[in-house]
Design a protein around this motif. Structure first.
Motif, PDB file in Angstrom:
ATOM      1  N   ALA A  38       0.740  -1.258  -0.014  1.00  0.00           N
ATOM      2  CA  ALA A  38       0.016   0.179   0.050  1.00  0.00           C
ATOM      3  C   ALA A  38       0.927   1.266  -0.089  1.00  0.00           C
ATOM      4  CB  ALA A  38      -1.096   0.187   1.413  1.00  0.00           C
ATOM      5  N   LEU A  39       2.230   1.261   0.339  1.00  0.00           N
ATOM      6  CA  LEU A  39       2.934   2.339   0.459  1.00  0.00           C
ATOM      7  C   LEU A  39       4.015   2.344  -0.594  1.00  0.00           C
ATOM      8  CD1 LEU A  39       3.705   2.529   4.206  1.00  0.00           C
ATOM      9  CD2 LEU A  39       1.932   3.570   2.999  1.00  0.00           C
ATOM     10  N   ALA A  40       4.330   1.333  -1.173  1.00  0.00           N
ATOM     11  CA  ALA A  40       5.611   1.120  -2.019  1.00  0.00           C
ATOM     12  C   ALA A  40       5.288   1.788  -3.533  1.00  0.00           C
ATOM     13  CB  ALA A  40       5.772  -0.438  -2.319  1.00  0.00           C
ATOM     14  N   ALA A  41       6.333   2.498  -3.774  1.00  0.00           N
ATOM     15  CA  ALA A  41       6.751   3.119  -5.140  1.00  0.00           C
ATOM     16  C   ALA A  41       7.567   2.182  -5.928  1.00  0.00           C
ATOM     17  CB  ALA A  41       6.922   4.747  -5.162  1.00  0.00           C
ATOM     18  N   SER A  42       7.479   2.241  -7.062  1.00  0.00           N
ATOM     19  CA  SER A  42       8.247   1.285  -7.847  1.00  0.00           C
ATOM     20  C   SER A  42       9.708   1.967  -8.063  1.00  0.00           C
ATOM     21  CB  SER A  42       7.653   1.091  -9.366  1.00  0.00           C
ATOM     22  OG  SER A  42       7.362   2.247  -9.887  1.00  0.00           O
ATOM     23  N   SER A  43       9.913   3.222  -7.888  1.00  0.00           N
ATOM     24  CA  SER A  43      11.141   3.849  -8.101  1.00  0.00           C
ATOM     25  C   SER A  43      11.103   5.235  -7.455  1.00  0.00           C
ATOM     26  CB  SER A  43      11.183   4.256  -9.576  1.00  0.00           C
ATOM     27  OG  SER A  43      10.328   5.126 -10.177  1.00  0.00           O
ATOM     28  N   THR A  44      12.213   5.693  -7.361  1.00  0.00           N
ATOM     29  CA  THR A  44      12.313   7.198  -6.617  1.00  0.00           C
ATOM     30  C   THR A  44      11.333   8.378  -7.486  1.00  0.00           C
ATOM     31  OG1 THR A  44      14.708   6.846  -6.261  1.00  0.00           O
ATOM     32  CG2 THR A  44      13.930   9.084  -6.367  1.00  0.00           C
ATOM     33  N   MET A  58      17.397   7.674   4.315  1.00  0.00           N
ATOM     34  CA  MET A  58      18.480   6.730   4.016  1.00  0.00           C
ATOM     35  C   MET A  58      19.636   6.901   4.910  1.00  0.00           C
ATOM     36  SD  MET A  58      18.766   9.240   1.923  1.00  0.00           S
ATOM     37  CE  MET A  58      17.657   8.803   0.536  1.00  0.00           C
ATOM     38  N   PRO A  59      20.663   5.443   5.116  1.00  0.00           N
ATOM     39  CA  PRO A  59      21.870   5.954   5.998  1.00  0.00           C
ATOM     40  C   PRO A  59      22.386   7.069   5.413  1.00  0.00           C
ATOM     41  CG  PRO A  59      21.579   3.703   5.418  1.00  0.00           C
ATOM     42  CD  PRO A  59      20.627   4.530   4.615  1.00  0.00           C
ATOM     43  N   VAL A  60      23.161   7.966   6.232  1.00  0.00           N
ATOM     44  CA  VAL A  60      24.054   9.117   5.891  1.00  0.00           C
ATOM     45  C   VAL A  60      25.085   8.739   4.725  1.00  0.00           C
ATOM     46  CG1 VAL A  60      25.316  11.070   6.809  1.00  0.00           C
ATOM     47  CG2 VAL A  60      23.553  10.372   8.051  1.00  0.00           C
ATOM     48  N   PRO A  61      25.814   7.774   4.555  1.00  0.00           N
ATOM     49  CA  PRO A  61      26.673   7.824   3.581  1.00  0.00           C
ATOM     50  C   PRO A  61      26.272   7.559   2.517  1.00  0.00           C
ATOM     51  CG  PRO A  61      27.287   6.148   5.628  1.00  0.00           C
ATOM     52  CD  PRO A  61      25.896   6.850   5.930  1.00  0.00           C
ATOM     53  N   GLY A  62      24.730   7.179   2.234  1.00  0.00           N
ATOM     54  CA  GLY A  62      24.252   7.058   0.982  1.00  0.00           C
ATOM     55  C   GLY A  62      23.492   8.495   0.312  1.00  0.00           C
ATOM     56  N   LEU A  67      20.989  12.250  -3.347  1.00  0.00           N
ATOM     57  CA  LEU A  67      20.787  13.583  -3.842  1.00  0.00           C
ATOM     58  C   LEU A  67      20.995  13.987  -5.321  1.00  0.00           C
ATOM     59  CD1 LEU A  67      21.722  15.632  -0.802  1.00  0.00           C
ATOM     60  CD2 LEU A  67      19.274  15.622  -1.803  1.00  0.00           C
ATOM     61  N   LEU A  68      22.175  13.408  -5.941  1.00  0.00           N
ATOM     62  CA  LEU A  68      22.437  13.374  -7.000  1.00  0.00           C
ATOM     63  C   LEU A  68      21.549  12.727  -7.985  1.00  0.00           C
ATOM     64  CD1 LEU A  68      26.382  12.650  -6.884  1.00  0.00           C
ATOM     65  CD2 LEU A  68      25.135  14.906  -7.483  1.00  0.00           C
ATOM     66  N   ASP A  69      21.089  11.617  -7.472  1.00  0.00           N
ATOM     67  CA  ASP A  69      19.978  11.090  -8.527  1.00  0.00           C
ATOM     68  C   ASP A  69      18.538  11.627  -8.504  1.00  0.00           C
ATOM     69  OD1 ASP A  69      18.893   8.523 -10.010  1.00  0.00           O
ATOM     70  OD2 ASP A  69      17.711   8.119  -7.975  1.00  0.00           O
ATOM     71  N   CYS A  91      23.387  18.635   5.917  1.00  0.00           N
ATOM     72  CA  CYS A  91      22.966  20.089   5.534  1.00  0.00           C
ATOM     73  C   CYS A  91      23.760  20.599   4.553  1.00  0.00           C
ATOM     74  CB  CYS A  91      23.023  20.895   6.655  1.00  0.00           C
ATOM     75  SG  CYS A  91      21.634  20.604   7.838  1.00  0.00           S
ATOM     76  N   ALA A  92      25.129  20.289   4.630  1.00  0.00           N
ATOM     77  CA  ALA A  92      26.028  20.709   3.415  1.00  0.00           C
ATOM     78  C   ALA A  92      25.681  20.157   2.212  1.00  0.00           C
ATOM     79  CB  ALA A  92      27.495  20.367   3.945  1.00  0.00           C
ATOM     80  N   LEU A  93      25.260  18.877   2.122  1.00  0.00           N
ATOM     81  CA  LEU A  93      24.974  18.187   0.828  1.00  0.00           C
ATOM     82  C   LEU A  93      23.707  18.870   0.197  1.00  0.00           C
ATOM     83  CD1 LEU A  93      25.823  14.481   1.768  1.00  0.00           C
ATOM     84  CD2 LEU A  93      26.956  16.015   0.044  1.00  0.00           C
ATOM     85  N   MET A  94      22.676  19.279   1.053  1.00  0.00           N
ATOM     86  CA  MET A  94      21.676  19.774   0.325  1.00  0.00           C
ATOM     87  C   MET A  94      21.917  21.113  -0.056  1.00  0.00           C
ATOM     88  SD  MET A  94      18.224  18.262   2.806  1.00  0.00           S
ATOM     89  CE  MET A  94      19.193  18.540   4.542  1.00  0.00           C
ATOM     90  N   GLY A  95      22.445  21.669   0.808  1.00  0.00           N
ATOM     91  CA  GLY A  95      23.073  23.000   0.326  1.00  0.00           C
ATOM     92  C   GLY A  95      23.837  23.030  -1.057  1.00  0.00           C
ATOM     93  N   ASP A  96      24.546  22.102  -1.145  1.00  0.00           N
ATOM     94  CA  ASP A  96      25.391  22.104  -2.248  1.00  0.00           C
ATOM     95  C   ASP A  96      24.514  21.785  -3.480  1.00  0.00           C
ATOM     96  OD1 ASP A  96      27.600  23.188  -1.046  1.00  0.00           O
ATOM     97  OD2 ASP A  96      28.573  21.141  -0.719  1.00  0.00           O
ATOM     98  N   LEU A  97      23.851  20.635  -3.153  1.00  0.00           N
ATOM     99  CA  LEU A  97      23.216  19.936  -4.457  1.00  0.00           C
ATOM    100  C   LEU A  97      21.585  20.323  -4.831  1.00  0.00           C
ATOM    101  CD1 LEU A  97      24.527  16.401  -3.722  1.00  0.00           C
ATOM    102  CD2 LEU A  97      25.274  17.809  -5.402  1.00  0.00           C
ATOM    103  N   LEU A  98      21.281  20.853  -3.799  1.00  0.00           N
ATOM    104  CA  LEU A  98      19.869  21.614  -3.717  1.00  0.00           C
ATOM    105  C   LEU A  98      19.743  23.101  -3.961  1.00  0.00           C
ATOM    106  CD1 LEU A  98      17.898  19.373  -1.327  1.00  0.00           C
ATOM    107  CD2 LEU A  98      18.360  18.885  -3.813  1.00  0.00           C
ATOM    108  N   GLY A  99      20.687  23.684  -3.509  1.00  0.00           N
ATOM    109  CA  GLY A  99      20.845  25.030  -3.852  1.00  0.00           C
ATOM    110  C   GLY A  99      19.996  25.869  -3.282  1.00  0.00           C
ATOM    111  N   ALA A 100      19.976  27.285  -4.037  1.00  0.00           N
ATOM    112  CA  ALA A 100      18.805  27.881  -3.970  1.00  0.00           C
ATOM    113  C   ALA A 100      17.502  27.777  -4.630  1.00  0.00           C
ATOM    114  CB  ALA A 100      19.307  29.259  -4.227  1.00  0.00           C
ATOM    115  N   GLN A 101      17.404  26.754  -5.387  1.00  0.00           N
ATOM    116  CA  GLN A 101      16.481  26.529  -6.387  1.00  0.00           C
ATOM    117  C   GLN A 101      15.344  25.402  -5.696  1.00  0.00           C
ATOM    118  OE1 GLN A 101      19.533  25.780  -7.350  1.00  0.00           O
ATOM    119  NE2 GLN A 101      19.681  27.814  -8.465  1.00  0.00           N
ATOM    120  N   ILE A 102      15.892  24.734  -4.794  1.00  0.00           N
ATOM    121  CA  ILE A 102      15.117  23.350  -4.143  1.00  0.00           C
ATOM    122  C   ILE A 102      14.799  23.758  -2.623  1.00  0.00           C
ATOM    123  CG2 ILE A 102      14.316  21.236  -3.824  1.00  0.00           C
ATOM    124  CD1 ILE A 102      14.177  22.215  -6.829  1.00  0.00           C
ATOM    125  N   PRO A 103      13.891  24.018  -2.039  1.00  0.00           N
ATOM    126  CA  PRO A 103      13.587  24.071  -0.551  1.00  0.00           C
ATOM    127  C   PRO A 103      13.893  23.069   0.255  1.00  0.00           C
ATOM    128  CG  PRO A 103      11.686  25.307  -1.798  1.00  0.00           C
ATOM    129  CD  PRO A 103      12.529  24.491  -2.733  1.00  0.00           C
TER     130      PRO A 103
END
Length: 256
Positions: A38-44, A58-62, A67-69, A91-103
């Protein structure tokens, strides 16, 4: 609201249930976990397509790879939050990879399956608002408050320093006690041990991802562990030489 939950480990499962109880629609993608149909999606992409909130569980190392995907699938009307136990790197990863475009905003829910099962109230969540997205921080605060949480505002470095002296040390001690077999028989455990018993229960069942994250991904954890071991060694030495116990008193907190 519609939530995409990326990761369905122990916390992901508990958070999905909490969101559903609050009336939200949840779609989950985790190729490594058994997700209810009932919850499962087939892909991201399928999970995030109609989502207003995207939760990185997900685990932090992943997280960097995730985020790149994920980035090409996101748009500015969505809000991305992580729920990791450390905050500087996420937080640094989200800032770098999502930037000002994605809240986006960083969060650390200070609860888990055991807290929810025990009915602890109020729940608490640390919020690390991105300077790029104050509006996302405000929405995230409102979300967690609607789930019954007290929200504590901190910057990522302050959060990680505090977690090194609390969360990381707690799991470090508990891991050692579990591996010693301590707490398996509570039939003669005194009341003073019951707090430790809760701590041991929190460690048991961890696949290793949480323990590894709070020890390895928190840049302050190593120093905290070293200081603990140094103090334990010092106490051990005083026990060997202090005959009457005068150097072994445990002071109360100031003001008590």
């Amino acid at each position: 609201m519609n939530f995409a939950l990326l990761g369905y480990g122990r916390f992901g499962q508990a958070f999905a249930e909490l969101l559903q109880q609050a009336g939200h629609r949840v779609r989950v993608y985790d190729p490594q976990a058994s997700v209810p149909r009932a919850l499962a999606a087939s892909s991201t992409a399928a999970a995030v397509a109609d989502a207003t909130w995207v939760v990185l569980a997900m685990p932090v190392p992943g997280m960097q790879e995730a985020l790149l995907d994920l980035r090409p699938m996101l748009h500015a009307k969505q809000t991305v939050i992580d729920v990791g136990s450390v905050k500087l790197r996420p937080c640094a990863l989200m800032g770098d990879l999502l930037g000002a475009q994605i809240p986006h905003a960083g969060t650390h829910p200070l609860f888990g399956p055991l807290s929810l099962a025990r009915g602890e109230c109020p729940l608490r969540t640390v919020l690390c608002t991105s300077a790029q997205h104050p509006g996302a921080g405000k929405r995230t605060r409102q979300l967690f408050e609607s789930l019954g949480c007290e929200v504590v505002d901190r910057d990522p470095a302050t959060h990680d320093r505090a977690m090194a002296e609390t969360h990381a040390l707690t799991f470090f001690i508990a891991k050692a006690l579990v591996e010693m077999g301590v707490g398996e028989d509570l039939s003669m455990a005194p009341p003073s041990f019951l707090g430790l018993a809760h701590m041991l229960a929190a460690v048991r069942g961890d696949a290793g991802h949480l323990f590894a994250a709070i020890q390895r991904e928190n840049p302050y954890a190593s120093a905290a562990r070293a200081q603990l071991l140094e103090r334990l060694s010092a106490v051990h030495q005083r026990l060997l030489v202090d005959g009457d116990g005068t150097a072994l008193s445990i002071p109360d907190l100031p003001g008590r």
